[in-house]
Design a protein around this motif. Structure first.
Motif, PDB file in Angstrom:
ATOM      1  N   HIS A 238      61.253  78.927 126.735  1.00  0.00           N
ATOM      2  CA  HIS A 238      61.918  79.268 127.932  1.00  0.00           C
ATOM      3  C   HIS A 238      63.645  79.414 127.574  1.00  0.00           C
ATOM      4  N   VAL A 239      64.230  80.246 127.920  1.00  0.00           N
ATOM      5  CA  VAL A 239      65.657  80.171 127.851  1.00  0.00           C
ATOM      6  C   VAL A 239      66.180  80.154 129.362  1.00  0.00           C
ATOM      7  N   HIS A 240      66.149  79.154 129.769  1.00  0.00           N
ATOM      8  CA  HIS A 240      66.743  78.846 131.219  1.00  0.00           C
ATOM      9  C   HIS A 240      68.426  78.542 131.202  1.00  0.00           C
ATOM     10  N   TYR A 241      69.084  78.638 129.954  1.00  0.00           N
ATOM     11  CA  TYR A 241      70.588  78.234 130.120  1.00  0.00           C
ATOM     12  C   TYR A 241      71.276  79.646 130.010  1.00  0.00           C
ATOM     13  N   PRO A 242      72.490  79.789 130.520  1.00  0.00           N
ATOM     14  CA  PRO A 242      73.092  81.046 130.626  1.00  0.00           C
ATOM     15  C   PRO A 242      73.231  81.549 129.415  1.00  0.00           C
ATOM     16  N   ALA A 243      72.921  83.030 129.209  1.00  0.00           N
ATOM     17  CA  ALA A 243      72.925  83.812 127.953  1.00  0.00           C
ATOM     18  C   ALA A 243      73.579  85.340 128.282  1.00  0.00           C
ATOM     19  N   ASP A 244      74.715  85.508 127.880  1.00  0.00           N
ATOM     20  CA  ASP A 244      75.075  86.911 128.042  1.00  0.00           C
ATOM     21  C   ASP A 244      74.065  88.083 127.322  1.00  0.00           C
ATOM     22  N   ASP A 245      73.344  87.611 126.236  1.00  0.00           N
ATOM     23  CA  ASP A 245      72.617  88.296 125.261  1.00  0.00           C
ATOM     24  C   ASP A 245      71.367  87.744 125.322  1.00  0.00           C
ATOM     25  N   PRO A 246      70.499  87.854 126.277  1.00  0.00           N
ATOM     26  CA  PRO A 246      69.043  87.237 126.084  1.00  0.00           C
ATOM     27  C   PRO A 246      68.405  87.517 124.960  1.00  0.00           C
ATOM     28  N   LEU A 247      68.407  88.729 124.046  1.00  0.00           N
ATOM     29  CA  LEU A 247      67.777  88.850 123.017  1.00  0.00           C
ATOM     30  C   LEU A 247      68.301  88.000 121.884  1.00  0.00           C
ATOM     31  N   THR A 248      69.449  87.865 121.792  1.00  0.00           N
ATOM     32  CA  THR A 248      70.101  86.902 120.688  1.00  0.00           C
ATOM     33  C   THR A 248      69.840  85.554 120.861  1.00  0.00           C
ATOM     34  N   ALA A 249      69.771  84.964 122.261  1.00  0.00           N
ATOM     35  CA  ALA A 249      69.450  83.892 122.356  1.00  0.00           C
ATOM     36  C   ALA A 249      68.132  83.485 122.173  1.00  0.00           C
ATOM     37  N   VAL A 250      66.983  84.456 122.631  1.00  0.00           N
ATOM     38  CA  VAL A 250      65.611  84.229 122.334  1.00  0.00           C
ATOM     39  C   VAL A 250      65.357  84.072 120.728  1.00  0.00           C
ATOM     40  N   ARG A 251      66.136  85.132 120.158  1.00  0.00           N
ATOM     41  CA  ARG A 251      65.865  85.158 118.791  1.00  0.00           C
ATOM     42  C   ARG A 251      66.175  83.788 117.933  1.00  0.00           C
ATOM     43  N   ARG A 252      67.457  83.325 118.388  1.00  0.00           N
ATOM     44  CA  ARG A 252      67.761  82.128 117.736  1.00  0.00           C
ATOM     45  C   ARG A 252      66.868  80.877 117.932  1.00  0.00           C
ATOM     46  N   ASP A 253      66.424  80.763 119.403  1.00  0.00           N
ATOM     47  CA  ASP A 253      65.656  79.656 119.819  1.00  0.00           C
ATOM     48  C   ASP A 253      64.234  79.792 119.076  1.00  0.00           C
ATOM     49  N   LEU A 254      63.716  81.157 118.932  1.00  0.00           N
ATOM     50  CA  LEU A 254      62.533  81.529 118.289  1.00  0.00           C
ATOM     51  C   LEU A 254      62.495  81.049 116.884  1.00  0.00           C
ATOM     52  N   GLY A 255      63.598  81.412 116.163  1.00  0.00           N
ATOM     53  CA  GLY A 255      63.917  80.924 114.920  1.00  0.00           C
ATOM     54  C   GLY A 255      63.678  79.491 114.317  1.00  0.00           C
ATOM     55  N   TYR A 256      64.459  78.737 115.462  1.00  0.00           N
ATOM     56  CA  TYR A 256      64.425  77.442 115.354  1.00  0.00           C
ATOM     57  C   TYR A 256      62.884  76.972 115.285  1.00  0.00           C
ATOM     58  N   LEU A 257      62.298  77.350 116.618  1.00  0.00           N
ATOM     59  CA  LEU A 257      60.799  76.707 116.783  1.00  0.00           C
ATOM     60  C   LEU A 257      60.145  77.049 115.651  1.00  0.00           C
ATOM     61  N   ARG A 258      60.206  78.343 115.124  1.00  0.00           N
ATOM     62  CA  ARG A 258      59.106  78.477 113.729  1.00  0.00           C
ATOM     63  C   ARG A 258      59.495  77.614 112.733  1.00  0.00           C
ATOM     64  N   GLY A 259      60.784  77.469 112.640  1.00  0.00           N
ATOM     65  CA  GLY A 259      61.113  76.381 111.505  1.00  0.00           C
ATOM     66  C   GLY A 259      60.128  75.332 111.220  1.00  0.00           C
ATOM     67  N   PHE A 260      59.749  74.818 112.439  1.00  0.00           N
ATOM     68  CA  PHE A 260      59.139  73.443 112.167  1.00  0.00           C
ATOM     69  C   PHE A 260      57.640  73.769 111.559  1.00  0.00           C
ATOM     70  N   ARG A 261      57.245  75.231 111.582  1.00  0.00           N
ATOM     71  CA  ARG A 261      55.987  75.356 110.873  1.00  0.00           C
ATOM     72  C   ARG A 261      56.313  75.282 109.383  1.00  0.00           C
ATOM     73  N   SER A 262      57.476  75.569 108.929  1.00  0.00           N
ATOM     74  CA  SER A 262      57.391  75.754 107.640  1.00  0.00           C
ATOM     75  C   SER A 262      58.207  74.569 106.967  1.00  0.00           C
ATOM     76  N   GLU A 263      58.596  73.802 107.779  1.00  0.00           N
ATOM     77  CA  GLU A 263      59.091  72.438 106.976  1.00  0.00           C
ATOM     78  C   GLU A 263      58.132  71.488 106.605  1.00  0.00           C
TER      79      GLU A 263
END
Length: 271
Positions: A238-263
């Motif tokens: 969920h991206v509930h915070y203000p984001a001028d560019d939803p695509l960039t915000a989602v891509r950044r948070d997704l990358g962070y989330l998937r990082g837990f799988r590789s750590e």
């Protein structure tokens, strides 16, 4: 890790454009929000199937449809029917709000009746309901949700530690134990928040912030813990915070989330 993205920040994008942006962001699928101001609204629920086709065309699934439905009426019949036609396996129901000015027992009884009617309608269409743990409702925690769901095994639960941060917190493992284990979990909501001093003396406010920026929810503990327990269901970002560019915000948070799988999982120190 199957990560769906709640489509709320994308607003009224046409189905094809929505699907393309979710694919570009790296999602596995959509948590499709049916609400006014979105790609699909309650009055245009026939577009669920159109959106599902667009998602499939981009290699994505429609793993969950989120609604504001709280009882069985003509709108619910229409939306659930279109979910079934599109092959959507799970539908999130709306929020049974807590009103401090009303009798709790009466409100809970009414919510139970409304949820029962909705669950029976969904069952006739072959769609499984999920109930989100959400602040400001009769089901903000596992314990309260269990009271609402008492005697019902046809509704799954949608734990959401970020939502729960609005009213405090609940240990994620305790929540699972109270619910009855992973078999009762349909989806896990993922977001984060921070508490900040308010304008009034001694007051504090809770606001959403990017998952990638951390926050009060201990996702570095929760996500590996769910993996170790064998959770294989979807996550909904969920991206509930203000984001001028939803695509960039989602891509950044997704990358962070998937990082837990590789750590690598850090083993606790020997005693």
């Amino acid at each position: 890790m199957r990560v769906l993205v709640l489509t709320k920040p994308f607003g009224v994008l046409p189905p094809e454009e929505l699907a393309a942006q979710l694919a570009e962001a790296g999602a596995d699928g959509a948590d499709l929000l049916v609400r006014d101001g979105q790609t699909v609204t309650p009055s245009t629920s026939w577009r669920i199937a159109e959106t599902a086709r667009a998602l499939r065309g981009n290699g994505l699934e429609t793993g969950l449809v989120s609604t504001d439905l709280t009882s069985a009426d003509s709108e619910a019949e229409r939306v659930i029917g279109h979910c079934a036609e599109a092959g959507v396996p799970l539908m999130r129901v709306g929020f049974y709000r807590y009103d401090a000015g009303l009798d709790y027992a009466a409100g809970l009884d009414r919510a139970r009746r409304d949820l029962a009617s909705l669950a029976e309608l969904a069952a006739r269409h072959g769609v499984r309901l999920v109930l989100a743990l959400h602040h400001g409702t009769l089901h903000p925690s596992a314990a309260h949700a269990s009271r609402l769901l008492d005697g019902r095994d046809d509704v799954l639960v949608h734990p959401d530690p970020g939502n729960q941060a609005k009213e405090g917190s609940e240990h994620w493992r305790l929540a699972l134990d109270v619910l009855g284990g992973l078999d009762r979990v349909g989806c896990v909501g993922v977001k984060n928040a921070v508490w900040e001093p308010g304008e009034a003396r001694g007051s504090w406010n809770c606001r959403w912030q990017p998952l990638a920026d951390g926050g009060v929810v201990p996702w570095p503990t929760i996500l590996p813990g769910l993996t170790e327990l064998g959770y294989t269901g979807p996550f909904s970002l969920h991206v509930h915070y203000p984001a001028d560019d939803p695509l960039t915000a989602v891509r950044r948070d997704l990358g962070y989330l998937r990082g837990f799988r590789s750590e690598p999982r850090i083993a606790p120190p020997a005693r």
